[in-house]
Design a protein around this motif. Structure first.
Motif, PDB file in Angstrom:
ATOM      1  N   SER A   1       0.783  -1.281  -0.020  1.00  9.60           N
ATOM      2  CA  SER A   1      -0.051   0.018   0.035  1.00  9.60           C
ATOM      3  C   SER A   1       0.786   1.203  -0.104  1.00  9.60           C
ATOM      4  O   SER A   1       0.160   2.424  -0.264  1.00  9.60           O
ATOM      5  N   SER A   2       2.040   1.123   0.351  1.00 12.03           N
ATOM      6  CA  SER A   2       2.772   2.466   0.586  1.00 12.03           C
ATOM      7  C   SER A   2       4.456   1.850   0.100  1.00 12.03           C
ATOM      8  O   SER A   2       4.732   0.713   0.405  1.00 12.03           O
ATOM      9  N   LYS A   3       5.181   2.801  -0.093  1.00  7.19           N
ATOM     10  CA  LYS A   3       6.731   2.850  -0.249  1.00  7.19           C
ATOM     11  C   LYS A   3       7.176   1.969   1.141  1.00  7.19           C
ATOM     12  O   LYS A   3       8.036   1.317   1.223  1.00  7.19           O
ATOM     13  N   ASN A   4       6.914   2.623   2.084  1.00  3.48           N
ATOM     14  CA  ASN A   4       7.175   2.337   3.489  1.00  3.48           C
ATOM     15  C   ASN A   4       7.095   0.595   3.781  1.00  3.48           C
ATOM     16  O   ASN A   4       7.937  -0.080   4.147  1.00  3.48           O
ATOM     17  N   TYR A   5       5.893   0.280   3.052  1.00  4.68           N
ATOM     18  CA  TYR A   5       5.608  -1.228   3.539  1.00  4.68           C
ATOM     19  C   TYR A   5       6.480  -1.946   2.533  1.00  4.68           C
ATOM     20  O   TYR A   5       6.728  -3.148   2.891  1.00  4.68           O
ATOM     21  N   LEU A   6       6.546  -1.480   1.464  1.00  6.10           N
ATOM     22  CA  LEU A   6       7.331  -2.266   0.407  1.00  6.10           C
ATOM     23  C   LEU A   6       8.950  -2.299   0.865  1.00  6.10           C
ATOM     24  O   LEU A   6       9.491  -3.538   1.090  1.00  6.10           O
ATOM     25  N   ALA A   7       9.466  -1.416   1.635  1.00  7.74           N
ATOM     26  CA  ALA A   7      10.683  -1.161   2.025  1.00  7.74           C
ATOM     27  C   ALA A   7      10.670  -2.152   3.173  1.00  7.74           C
ATOM     28  O   ALA A   7      11.928  -2.966   3.290  1.00  7.74           O
ATOM     29  N   ILE A   8       9.853  -2.305   4.254  1.00  2.00           N
ATOM     30  CA  ILE A   8       9.975  -2.865   5.291  1.00  2.00           C
ATOM     31  C   ILE A   8       9.930  -4.656   4.809  1.00  2.00           C
ATOM     32  O   ILE A   8      10.652  -5.413   5.422  1.00  2.00           O
ATOM     33  N   HIS A   9       8.867  -5.019   4.102  1.00  2.00           N
ATOM     34  CA  HIS A   9       8.688  -6.190   3.641  1.00  2.00           C
ATOM     35  C   HIS A   9       9.747  -6.564   2.737  1.00  2.00           C
ATOM     36  O   HIS A   9      10.384  -8.026   2.826  1.00  2.00           O
ATOM     37  N   THR A  10      10.513  -5.838   2.104  1.00  2.25           N
ATOM     38  CA  THR A  10      11.784  -6.264   1.185  1.00  2.25           C
ATOM     39  C   THR A  10      12.855  -6.377   2.248  1.00  2.25           C
ATOM     40  O   THR A  10      13.417  -7.493   1.912  1.00  2.25           O
ATOM     41  N   ALA A  11      13.025  -5.672   3.099  1.00  5.59           N
ATOM     42  CA  ALA A  11      14.197  -5.747   4.290  1.00  5.59           C
ATOM     43  C   ALA A  11      13.938  -7.051   4.956  1.00  5.59           C
ATOM     44  O   ALA A  11      14.899  -7.882   5.172  1.00  5.59           O
ATOM     45  N   ILE A  12      12.793  -7.563   5.183  1.00  2.22           N
ATOM     46  CA  ILE A  12      12.509  -8.957   5.845  1.00  2.22           C
ATOM     47  C   ILE A  12      12.589  -9.857   4.980  1.00  2.22           C
ATOM     48  O   ILE A  12      13.474 -10.826   5.320  1.00  2.22           O
ATOM     49  N   GLY A  13      12.312  -9.755   3.577  1.00  9.06           N
ATOM     50  CA  GLY A  13      12.625 -10.634   2.702  1.00  9.06           C
ATOM     51  C   GLY A  13      14.087 -11.071   2.489  1.00  9.06           C
ATOM     52  O   GLY A  13      14.242 -12.285   2.334  1.00  9.06           O
ATOM     53  N   VAL A  14      14.859 -10.028   2.458  1.00 10.44           N
ATOM     54  CA  VAL A  14      16.423 -10.143   2.547  1.00 10.44           C
ATOM     55  C   VAL A  14      16.820 -10.901   3.699  1.00 10.44           C
ATOM     56  O   VAL A  14      17.598 -12.085   3.552  1.00 10.44           O
ATOM     57  N   GLY A  15      16.280 -10.627   4.986  1.00  2.22           N
ATOM     58  CA  GLY A  15      16.619 -11.467   6.181  1.00  2.22           C
ATOM     59  C   GLY A  15      16.455 -12.684   6.139  1.00  2.22           C
ATOM     60  O   GLY A  15      17.076 -13.841   6.374  1.00  2.22           O
ATOM     61  N   VAL A  16      15.229 -13.045   5.792  1.00  3.73           N
ATOM     62  CA  VAL A  16      14.646 -14.503   5.580  1.00  3.73           C
ATOM     63  C   VAL A  16      15.550 -15.192   4.768  1.00  3.73           C
ATOM     64  O   VAL A  16      15.863 -16.404   4.855  1.00  3.73           O
ATOM     65  N   GLY A  17      15.853 -14.662   3.365  1.00  5.19           N
ATOM     66  CA  GLY A  17      16.675 -15.251   2.285  1.00  5.19           C
ATOM     67  C   GLY A  17      18.144 -15.610   2.897  1.00  5.19           C
ATOM     68  O   GLY A  17      18.487 -16.610   2.870  1.00  5.19           O
ATOM     69  N   VAL A  18      18.604 -14.617   3.414  1.00  7.59           N
ATOM     70  CA  VAL A  18      20.005 -14.856   4.283  1.00  7.59           C
ATOM     71  C   VAL A  18      20.074 -16.014   5.269  1.00  7.59           C
ATOM     72  O   VAL A  18      20.828 -17.029   5.137  1.00  7.59           O
ATOM     73  N   VAL A  19      18.964 -16.294   6.048  1.00 12.43           N
ATOM     74  CA  VAL A  19      18.855 -17.121   6.934  1.00 12.43           C
ATOM     75  C   VAL A  19      18.642 -18.239   6.275  1.00 12.43           C
ATOM     76  O   VAL A  19      19.297 -19.537   6.710  1.00 12.43           O
ATOM     77  N   MET A  20      17.524 -18.422   5.411  1.00 11.78           N
ATOM     78  CA  MET A  20      17.371 -19.677   5.018  1.00 11.78           C
ATOM     79  C   MET A  20      18.344 -20.546   3.997  1.00 11.78           C
ATOM     80  O   MET A  20      18.709 -21.562   3.990  1.00 11.78           O
ATOM     81  N   TYR A  21      19.163 -19.358   3.164  1.00 15.15           N
ATOM     82  CA  TYR A  21      20.343 -19.845   2.277  1.00 15.15           C
ATOM     83  C   TYR A  21      21.544 -20.450   3.204  1.00 15.15           C
ATOM     84  O   TYR A  21      22.162 -21.428   3.018  1.00 15.15           O
ATOM     85  N   PHE A  22      21.653 -19.578   4.331  1.00  9.57           N
ATOM     86  CA  PHE A  22      23.191 -19.872   4.959  1.00  9.57           C
ATOM     87  C   PHE A  22      22.932 -20.756   6.410  1.00  9.57           C
ATOM     88  O   PHE A  22      23.803 -21.154   7.012  1.00  9.57           O
ATOM     89  N   TYR A  23      21.526 -20.631   7.161  1.00 12.32           N
ATOM     90  CA  TYR A  23      21.538 -21.358   8.190  1.00 12.32           C
ATOM     91  C   TYR A  23      20.771 -22.689   8.393  1.00 12.32           C
ATOM     92  O   TYR A  23      20.346 -22.952   9.145  1.00 12.32           O
ATOM     93  N   SER A  24      19.973 -22.912   6.947  1.00 11.42           N
ATOM     94  CA  SER A  24      19.335 -23.983   7.037  1.00 11.42           C
ATOM     95  C   SER A  24      20.230 -25.368   7.318  1.00 11.42           C
ATOM     96  O   SER A  24      21.410 -25.246   6.851  1.00 11.42           O
ATOM     97  N   GLU A  25      19.690 -26.312   7.517  1.00  7.61           N
ATOM     98  CA  GLU A  25      20.233 -27.672   7.750  1.00  7.61           C
ATOM     99  C   GLU A  25      21.112 -28.100   6.413  1.00  7.61           C
ATOM    100  O   GLU A  25      20.279 -28.025   5.423  1.00  7.61           O
ATOM    101  N   LYS A  26      21.949 -28.225   6.402  1.00  7.35           N
ATOM    102  CA  LYS A  26      22.707 -28.696   5.068  1.00  7.35           C
ATOM    103  C   LYS A  26      22.021 -29.751   4.493  1.00  7.35           C
ATOM    104  O   LYS A  26      22.267 -29.755   3.231  1.00  7.35           O
ATOM    105  N   THR A  27      21.708 -30.773   5.267  1.00 11.83           N
ATOM    106  CA  THR A  27      20.527 -31.624   4.495  1.00 11.83           C
ATOM    107  C   THR A  27      19.349 -31.105   3.921  1.00 11.83           C
ATOM    108  O   THR A  27      18.819 -31.996   3.071  1.00 11.83           O
TER     109      THR A  27
END
Length: 408
Positions: free
Chosen positions: A146-172
């Motif tokens: 609905s706004s630039k701020n909401y896009l920014a917040i969700h994109t930032a969280i998306g980056v954080g989730v992506g980093v965690v899932m790629y680097f910290y998920s179990e290797k298996t």
């Protein structure tokens, strides 16, 4: 978080959890349908085992204090029904989030979250929806939000989730790492397309603080040295906040911002903060009531909307979490929020084992929302992912391992 009876993973549960996250991320896109989806999905998990849900909520009852205060604020609010409805919705959001976090397997939780974000980031990347900033004339990408701020917040969280899932998920867990990599790639592309320097800076800072904190927590140093370092860091943080507040009231701040080609009002925030402080002086103890300011025909709201050159009735806040909660819930709400923040930091410092991806994500979430709280007010809002993530951080930080401390 692992002390509770987890729900048996099946196709229905996967659909329910995915729909739960979908309703939070796409709430500004599908409107009231998102609220209905959230209530149905959250309610179905809550009633699956009432006694277990009650036990969970009793343990994390501290998270319910502010939502309950929001409901009670309807008694002194000029718009009592708005405050009551908003408070009930915030309470439901918090209750359903707590139960979901405790009763759903962490891998399922993360996979559904990352998949929802992949859809959201992909849709925003493909979207050409933009919004005009009435104060600056800047046209900004808003994607599905609905706004630039909401896009920014969700994109930032998306980056954080992506980093965690790629680097910290179990290797298996190869699927989780693949999904994390896809999300990280899409979220970075959205950042680039949005051309948001502020969001890029806040994401980078939050990731830096997350890694710095985890590095510091795993260092085997003496108890007394750690105590001194902690004291030193707190002193620096308080000094930075104090200097920032003082500089905003002085002319040299305006001169500095002009010299670097930036707006000294922080896109009108300094004026909005002043109006918020005026409201605080009128109702310092109990506040104006939850979500009772930015309503049509409220003089302060109409003045701010006119100043910001946005349509009357637009969603808005005071762009500072501390001012926003004091305005709405008074010193009582402000005090509870600050005490909760201090307790959250205390819980954070008890963690040192960072093999749990949910814990790592919670650390990123904490630093991101803490740094954002001085310029935005996105917490303590119903049917939002931010409220879910704060519950996640509180619960994750509560599940700690004991440190072997060197006191020599």
């Amino acid at each position: 978080m692992n002390d509770y009876k987890l729900l048996r993973t099946d196709v229905i549960l996967i659909f329910v959890v995915f729909s739960f996250f979908f309703s939070l991320v796409f709430n500004s896109t599908i409107g009231s349908l998102a609220a209905l989806m959230f209530i149905v999905c959250g309610g179905s998990i809550l009633i699956n085992n009432i006694s277990e849900s009650y036990r969970i909520l009793l343990r994390y009852r501290a998270l319910l204090i502010i939502p309950c205060l929001a409901i009670v604020s309807s008694f002194w609010s000029d718009t009592s029904m708005i405050a009551f409805r908003g408070g009930v919705q915030l309470l439901l959001t918090t209750v359903f989030s707590i139960v979901l976090i405790c009763r759903v397997d962490k891998n399922l939780l993360l996979n559904c979250l990352v998949f929802t974000f992949i859809i959201a980031m992909g849709a925003s990347l493909a979207s050409n929806r933009v919004a005009l900033n009435g104060m600056t004339g800047e046209i900004s990408l808003i994607g599905i939000f609905s706004s630039k701020n909401y896009l920014a917040i969700h994109t930032a969280i998306g980056v954080g989730v992506g980093v965690v899932m790629y680097f910290y998920s179990e290797k298996t867990n190869r699927l989780s790492r693949i999904l994390g990599g896809i999300l990280l790639f899409l979220a970075v592309l959205v950042l680039l397309k949005a051309k948001s320097f502020g969001t890029t800076l806040s994401v980078s800072m939050s990731l830096f603080l997350m890694y710095l904190f985890m590095w510091y927590q795993t260092k085997n140093i003496t108890f007394y040295l750690r105590l001194n370092v902690n004291f030193f860091m707190v002193a620096i943080l308080i000094s930075i906040i104090g200097i920032a507040i003082y500089s905003l009231t002085q002319s040299f701040f305006d001169e500095f911002m002009y010299d670097i080609g930036k707006d000294p009002t922080l896109t009108g925030r300094t004026y909005i903060w002043q109006r918020g402080l005026d409201l605080i002086s009128e109702n310092p103890i109990l506040g104006s009531g939850y979500q009772s300011v930015f309503v049509i025909n409220n003089m302060v709201a109409e003045d701010i909307w006119e100043y910001a050159k946005v349509e009357s009735g637009s969603g808005f806040n005071f762009h500072n979490m501390f001012i926003n909660i004091w305005v709405e819930l008074g010193f009582v709400g402000f005090f509870i929020y600050v005490v909760g923040l201090i307790l959250l930091i205390k819980k954070l410092y008890k963690n040192y084992d960072f093999t749990n991806p949910l814990l790592v994500l919670s650390i990123f979430v904490f630093f991101f929302f803490f740094t954002q709280s001085f310029l935005e007010a996105v917490l303590l809002r119903q049917f939002t992912l931010a409220q879910f993530l704060i519950c996640l951080a509180w619960i994750s930080f509560s599940s700690v391992s004991r440190r072997i401390v060197n006191v020599a």
